[in-house]
Design a protein around this motif. Structure first.
Motif, PDB file in Angstrom:
ATOM      1  N   UNK A   8       0.850  -1.255  -0.180  1.00  0.00           N
ATOM      2  CA  UNK A   8      -0.075   0.071  -0.049  1.00  0.00           C
ATOM      3  C   UNK A   8       0.693   1.157   0.013  1.00  0.00           C
ATOM      4  N   UNK A   9       0.188   2.293  -0.186  1.00  0.00           N
ATOM      5  CA  UNK A   9       0.919   3.682  -0.229  1.00  0.00           C
ATOM      6  C   UNK A   9       1.325   4.115   1.126  1.00  0.00           C
ATOM      7  N   UNK A  10       2.409   4.673   1.435  1.00  0.00           N
ATOM      8  CA  UNK A  10       2.769   5.248   2.684  1.00  0.00           C
ATOM      9  C   UNK A  10       3.376   6.496   2.536  1.00  0.00           C
ATOM     10  N   UNK A  11       2.624   7.379   2.665  1.00  0.00           N
ATOM     11  CA  UNK A  11       2.745   8.882   2.507  1.00  0.00           C
ATOM     12  C   UNK A  11       2.327   9.461   3.892  1.00  0.00           C
ATOM     13  N   UNK A  12       3.129  10.187   4.454  1.00  0.00           N
ATOM     14  CA  UNK A  12       2.788  11.094   5.727  1.00  0.00           C
ATOM     15  C   UNK A  12       1.795  12.236   5.538  1.00  0.00           C
ATOM     16  N   UNK A  13       2.066  12.950   4.646  1.00  0.00           N
ATOM     17  CA  UNK A  13       1.237  14.357   4.331  1.00  0.00           C
ATOM     18  C   UNK A  13      -0.185  13.515   3.807  1.00  0.00           C
ATOM     19  N   UNK A  14      -1.233  14.091   4.516  1.00  0.00           N
ATOM     20  CA  UNK A  14      -2.543  13.506   4.038  1.00  0.00           C
ATOM     21  C   UNK A  14      -2.967  13.919   2.963  1.00  0.00           C
ATOM     22  N   UNK A  15      -2.403  15.024   2.554  1.00  0.00           N
ATOM     23  CA  UNK A  15      -2.949  15.650   1.075  1.00  0.00           C
ATOM     24  C   UNK A  15      -2.492  15.025  -0.016  1.00  0.00           C
ATOM     25  N   UNK A  16      -0.996  14.840   0.174  1.00  0.00           N
ATOM     26  CA  UNK A  16      -0.247  14.271  -1.061  1.00  0.00           C
ATOM     27  C   UNK A  16      -0.700  12.662  -0.895  1.00  0.00           C
ATOM     28  N   UNK A  17      -1.273  12.200   0.002  1.00  0.00           N
ATOM     29  CA  UNK A  17      -1.315  10.760   0.285  1.00  0.00           C
ATOM     30  C   UNK A  17      -2.790  10.670  -0.545  1.00  0.00           C
ATOM     31  N   UNK A  18      -3.715  11.655  -0.536  1.00  0.00           N
ATOM     32  CA  UNK A  18      -5.075  11.491  -1.036  1.00  0.00           C
ATOM     33  C   UNK A  18      -4.904  11.758  -2.596  1.00  0.00           C
ATOM     34  N   UNK A  19      -4.039  12.748  -3.069  1.00  0.00           N
ATOM     35  CA  UNK A  19      -3.650  13.096  -4.612  1.00  0.00           C
ATOM     36  C   UNK A  19      -3.005  11.745  -5.195  1.00  0.00           C
ATOM     37  N   UNK A  20      -1.933  10.979  -4.262  1.00  0.00           N
ATOM     38  CA  UNK A  20      -1.525   9.940  -4.924  1.00  0.00           C
ATOM     39  C   UNK A  20      -2.530   8.533  -5.031  1.00  0.00           C
ATOM     40  N   UNK A  21      -3.410   8.473  -4.081  1.00  0.00           N
ATOM     41  CA  UNK A  21      -4.320   7.663  -4.109  1.00  0.00           C
ATOM     42  C   UNK A  21      -5.424   8.116  -5.276  1.00  0.00           C
ATOM     43  N   UNK A  22      -5.934   9.002  -5.376  1.00  0.00           N
ATOM     44  CA  UNK A  22      -6.557   9.607  -6.497  1.00  0.00           C
ATOM     45  C   UNK A  22      -6.102   9.036  -7.899  1.00  0.00           C
ATOM     46  N   UNK A  23      -4.631   9.406  -8.057  1.00  0.00           N
ATOM     47  CA  UNK A  23      -4.032   9.356  -9.255  1.00  0.00           C
ATOM     48  C   UNK A  23      -4.009   7.625  -9.592  1.00  0.00           C
ATOM     49  N   UNK A  24      -3.975   6.824  -8.519  1.00  0.00           N
ATOM     50  CA  UNK A  24      -3.950   5.301  -8.892  1.00  0.00           C
ATOM     51  C   UNK A  24      -5.317   4.991  -9.121  1.00  0.00           C
TER      52      UNK A  24
END
Length: 89
Positions: A8-24
């Motif tokens: 799974x994606x492991x990114x500490x910044x919630x906004x960046x995490x959301x953007x990468x999740x959206x991308x996927x």
């Protein structure tokens, strides 16, 4: 020199995490909507099929803006469309 894979994606910044999740999620949706395979997207974007699969599965540790741009080009979309929460295509 192998890559460390994660389930799974492991990114500490919630906004960046959301953007990468959206991308996927959006890459897979847009590719399916266009009716093309991962292999066809890989050819159209100049990336490997493995890279396309890892992005769609959310199995990426980090992603370059050039990779986002390449995927967008292969999907005939704008990079920001792929990062958006609301699907813009």
């Amino acid at each position: 020199m192998g890559r460390n894979r994660r389930d799974e994606i492991h990114i500490d910044d919630p906004l960046l995490f959301e953007m990468v999740k959206n991308l996927c999620e959006n890459v897979k949706k847009k590719r399916s909507k266009l009716g093309i395979t991962q292999a066809e997207l890989a050819i159209g974007s100049g990336l490997s099929q493995n890279t396309v699969a890892e992005i769609e599965q959310g199995r990426i540790e980090n992603i370059r803006l050039s990779t986002v741009a390449a995927i967008a080009r292969g999907l005939k979309a704008k990079p920001l469309q792929l990062l958006a929460t609301v699907v813009l295509f």
